[in-house]
Write an enzyme that holds these catalytic residues in place. Structure first.
Site, mmCIF file in Angstrom:
data_model
loop_
_atom_site.group_PDB
_atom_site.id
_atom_site.type_symbol
_atom_site.label_atom_id
_atom_site.label_comp_id
_atom_site.label_asym_id
_atom_site.label_seq_id
_atom_site.Cartn_x
_atom_site.Cartn_y
_atom_site.Cartn_z
ATOM 1 N N ARG A 1 23.762 -8.236 -12.873
ATOM 2 C CA ARG A 1 23.499 -7.393 -11.705
ATOM 3 C C ARG A 1 23.233 -5.976 -12.173
ATOM 4 O O ARG A 1 23.711 -5.540 -13.221
ATOM 5 C CB ARG A 1 24.671 -7.448 -10.718
ATOM 6 C CG ARG A 1 24.641 -8.749 -9.943
ATOM 7 C CD ARG A 1 25.636 -8.768 -8.816
ATOM 8 N NE ARG A 1 26.896 -9.356 -9.224
ATOM 9 C CZ ARG A 1 27.829 -9.754 -8.367
ATOM 10 N NH1 ARG A 1 27.659 -9.615 -7.082
ATOM 11 N NH2 ARG A 1 28.948 -10.290 -8.809
ATOM 12 N N TYR B 1 20.319 -19.895 -3.520
ATOM 13 C CA TYR B 1 21.339 -18.966 -2.996
ATOM 14 C C TYR B 1 21.000 -18.567 -1.561
ATOM 15 O O TYR B 1 21.821 -18.727 -0.652
ATOM 16 C CB TYR B 1 21.380 -17.746 -3.906
ATOM 17 C CG TYR B 1 22.434 -16.716 -3.558
ATOM 18 C CD1 TYR B 1 23.794 -16.972 -3.775
ATOM 19 C CD2 TYR B 1 22.082 -15.476 -3.036
ATOM 20 C CE1 TYR B 1 24.760 -16.021 -3.481
ATOM 21 C CE2 TYR B 1 23.038 -14.512 -2.740
ATOM 22 C CZ TYR B 1 24.385 -14.790 -2.966
ATOM 23 O OH TYR B 1 25.340 -13.845 -2.668
ATOM 24 N N THR C 1 10.635 1.116 -8.580
ATOM 25 C CA THR C 1 10.517 1.719 -7.242
ATOM 26 C C THR C 1 11.180 0.859 -6.169
ATOM 27 O O THR C 1 11.302 1.290 -5.023
ATOM 28 C CB THR C 1 9.038 1.941 -6.837
ATOM 29 O OG1 THR C 1 8.360 0.681 -6.924
ATOM 30 C CG2 THR C 1 8.355 2.962 -7.734
ATOM 31 N N SER D 1 26.251 -3.358 -13.142
ATOM 32 C CA SER D 1 26.997 -3.715 -14.351
ATOM 33 C C SER D 1 26.082 -3.676 -15.573
ATOM 34 O O SER D 1 26.454 -3.156 -16.637
ATOM 35 C CB SER D 1 27.656 -5.087 -14.200
ATOM 36 O OG SER D 1 26.772 -5.996 -13.595
ATOM 37 N N ASN D 2 24.856 -4.197 -15.422
ATOM 38 C CA ASN D 2 23.916 -4.170 -16.554
ATOM 39 C C ASN D 2 23.695 -2.741 -17.050
ATOM 40 O O ASN D 2 23.813 -2.467 -18.246
ATOM 41 C CB ASN D 2 22.554 -4.709 -16.101
ATOM 42 C CG ASN D 2 22.247 -6.054 -16.739
ATOM 43 O OD1 ASN D 2 23.121 -6.694 -17.295
ATOM 44 N ND2 ASN D 2 21.001 -6.450 -16.661
ATOM 45 N N LYS E 1 23.029 -19.947 1.621
ATOM 46 C CA LYS E 1 23.810 -19.048 2.485
ATOM 47 C C LYS E 1 23.311 -19.104 3.927
ATOM 48 O O LYS E 1 24.090 -18.965 4.862
ATOM 49 C CB LYS E 1 23.712 -17.612 1.957
ATOM 50 C CG LYS E 1 24.460 -17.388 0.655
ATOM 51 C CD LYS E 1 25.959 -17.285 0.894
ATOM 52 C CE LYS E 1 26.692 -16.873 -0.372
ATOM 53 N NZ LYS E 1 28.140 -16.714 -0.169
ATOM 54 N N THR F 1 14.084 -0.724 -3.990
ATOM 55 C CA THR F 1 15.304 -0.028 -3.570
ATOM 56 C C THR F 1 16.447 -0.999 -3.284
ATOM 57 O O THR F 1 16.233 -2.169 -2.959
ATOM 58 C CB THR F 1 15.074 0.797 -2.284
ATOM 59 O OG1 THR F 1 14.877 -0.106 -1.191
ATOM 60 C CG2 THR F 1 13.881 1.732 -2.411
ATOM 61 N N ARG F 2 17.655 -0.457 -3.422
ATOM 62 C CA ARG F 2 18.873 -1.141 -2.988
ATOM 63 C C ARG F 2 19.815 -0.050 -2.475
ATOM 64 O O ARG F 2 19.674 1.127 -2.807
ATOM 65 C CB ARG F 2 19.574 -1.859 -4.154
ATOM 66 C CG ARG F 2 18.819 -3.041 -4.760
ATOM 67 C CD ARG F 2 18.634 -4.200 -3.808
ATOM 68 N NE ARG F 2 18.045 -5.360 -4.462
ATOM 69 C CZ ARG F 2 16.726 -5.574 -4.586
ATOM 70 N NH1 ARG F 2 15.860 -4.693 -4.112
ATOM 71 N NH2 ARG F 2 16.288 -6.667 -5.182
ATOM 72 N N GLN G 1 12.691 -3.918 -1.096
ATOM 73 C CA GLN G 1 13.572 -2.912 -0.510
ATOM 74 C C GLN G 1 14.720 -3.599 0.221
ATOM 75 O O GLN G 1 14.572 -4.718 0.699
ATOM 76 C CB GLN G 1 12.793 -2.015 0.465
ATOM 77 C CG GLN G 1 12.000 -2.780 1.491
ATOM 78 C CD GLN G 1 11.205 -1.863 2.410
ATOM 79 O OE1 GLN G 1 11.115 -0.665 2.205
ATOM 80 N NE2 GLN G 1 10.640 -2.444 3.449
#
Ligand code: NAD
Ligand code: UDP
Length: 327
Positions: free
Chosen positions: A190, A149, A212, A193-194, A153, A214-215, A280
């Site tokens: 994802r 992926y 811990t 949704s999960n 991309k 992050t998104r 992160q």
């Protein structure tokens, strides 16, 4: 001879999560939409409400094969986007990104159509620069399980910029950060949704690793807004352009928020962190603010409430859906 004066737009991946919202918005804005999809992760259900609209047309097609149509603009969204889906057939994922880009760029060149690429924050890999600016070149493992992926991309971005330099093609490259909302696939693995599906079913909520990492989460209406603004912006503004919500959360914070909003009895359970999972991620959105005057409007709680309502309704209609949460 053209039947209408409406601009015609091709949306590849139009039956998917983002694509279906884009189809809807562009029809509402007065475009004629040709939605192309092979239904790998998208569904006819996502676009069922548009079927019958005189300005909407659906074509089953795999973009790894050439396509001959006449349009004014192309949004290239076709590509599985969740790790479970893009790792299911990694060779096909790279083909979709690379051959798909070549086919869509070739089409754009033949008909001189403006073309926007749905690129991704994954081009930054597991970033060493935080928050990520467009000038950062990224930190991607080229042989890991996410590479089909990420590198697909990245190669697509290269192709877009080479077609721009070599053939002066009117390109736009948008780097999309984690986006969520109604019509996400309930089994795509994802995190948003999960967690919502797990919470609504009172099943254990699976945090990968210690939670811990992050998104930052962008609501779908904000993302579609910036995507169309970018397409309409002056031709010389090619990007790459970051688009996402700059408010950063840990995965544990996301889980707690979803438990609170759903009133769920779910317990948290920890599972191993998948390979190459970025620690992160957060967009620097200075460029998009400056160039397009855009910033996200929908906060996490408001966006999650809408998404929870969608899944609540969806799960009632599809009681057979089982949550697939293993890494
Ligand atoms: P999605 O899986 O819901 O949509 C992708 C669509 O592409 C699906 O309808 C699928 O059937 C279709 N598709 C896949 N391979 C195809 C092929 N070879 N030919 C034709 N159609 C094909 O995912 P999404 O979240 O809507 O993502 C749309 C695009 O945005 C993707 O290119 C993705 O990489 C990009 N993106 C999304 C996010 C996000 O958070 N949602 C973040 C970064 C980038
Ligand atoms: N994640 C998690 N539990 C899940 C699904 C995902 O803890 O049930 C984590 C995942 O390991 C990652 C983050 O949530 O750190 C976001 O994962 P997602 O697949 O949504 O997006 P991406 O990793 O591509 O940003």
């Amino acid at each position: 001879m053209r039947a209408t004066n409406r601009k015609r737009v091709l949306i590849t991946g139009g039956a998917g999560f983002l694509g279906s919202h884009l189809c809807e918005i562009l029809i509402a804005k007065g475009y004629e939409v040709l939605c192309v999809d092979n239904y790998f992760t998208g569904t006819k259900e996502n676009i069922a409400h548009l079927v019958g609209d005189p300005y909407f047309e659906m074509l089953r097609h795999d973009i790894t094969f050439p396509l001959y149509v006449e349009v004014d603009e192309i949004y290239n969204l076709a590509c599985p986007a969740s790790p479970i889906h893009y790792q299911h057939d990694p060779v096909q994922t790279t083909k979709t990104s690379v051959h798909g880009a070549i086919n869509m760029l070739g089409l754009s060149k033949r008909i001189n159509a403006r073309i926007l690429q749905a690129s991704t924050s994954e081009v930054y890999g597991d970033p060493k620069v935080h928050p990520q600016t467009e000038s950062y070149w990224g930190n991607v493992n080229p042989v890991g399980i996410r590479a089909c992926y990420d590198e697909g991309k990245r190669c697509a971005e290269t192709l877009f910029f080479d077609y721009y330099r070599q053939h002066r093609l009117p390109i736009k490259v948008l780097r999309i950060f984690n986006t969520y909302g109604p019509r996400m696939h309930p089994n795509d693995g994802r995190v948003v949704s999960n967690f919502i599906v797990q919470a609504l079913n009172n099943n254990p909520m699976t945090i990968f690793g210690d939670g811990t990492q992050t998104r930052s989460f962008c609501y779908v209406s904000d993302l579609i807004d910036v995507m169309t603004l970018f397409m309409e912006s002056p031709a010389e503004f090619t990007g790459p352009l970051n688009a996402g919500n700059p408010v950063e959360f840990t995965i544990s914070e996301l889980a707690e928020t979803i438990i609170t909003l759903t009133g769920s009895r779910s317990q948290i359970t920890n599972k191993p962190l998948p390979h190459d999972d970025p620690k992160q991620r957060c967009p620097d959105i200075s460029l998009v603010k400056k160039k397009l005057g855009w910033e996200p409007k929908v906060g996490l709680e408001e966006g999650l409430r809408n998404t929870i309502d969608y899944f609540d309704e969806h799960l009632r209609c599809h009681t057979k859906i089982k949550n697939n949460s293993n890494p």
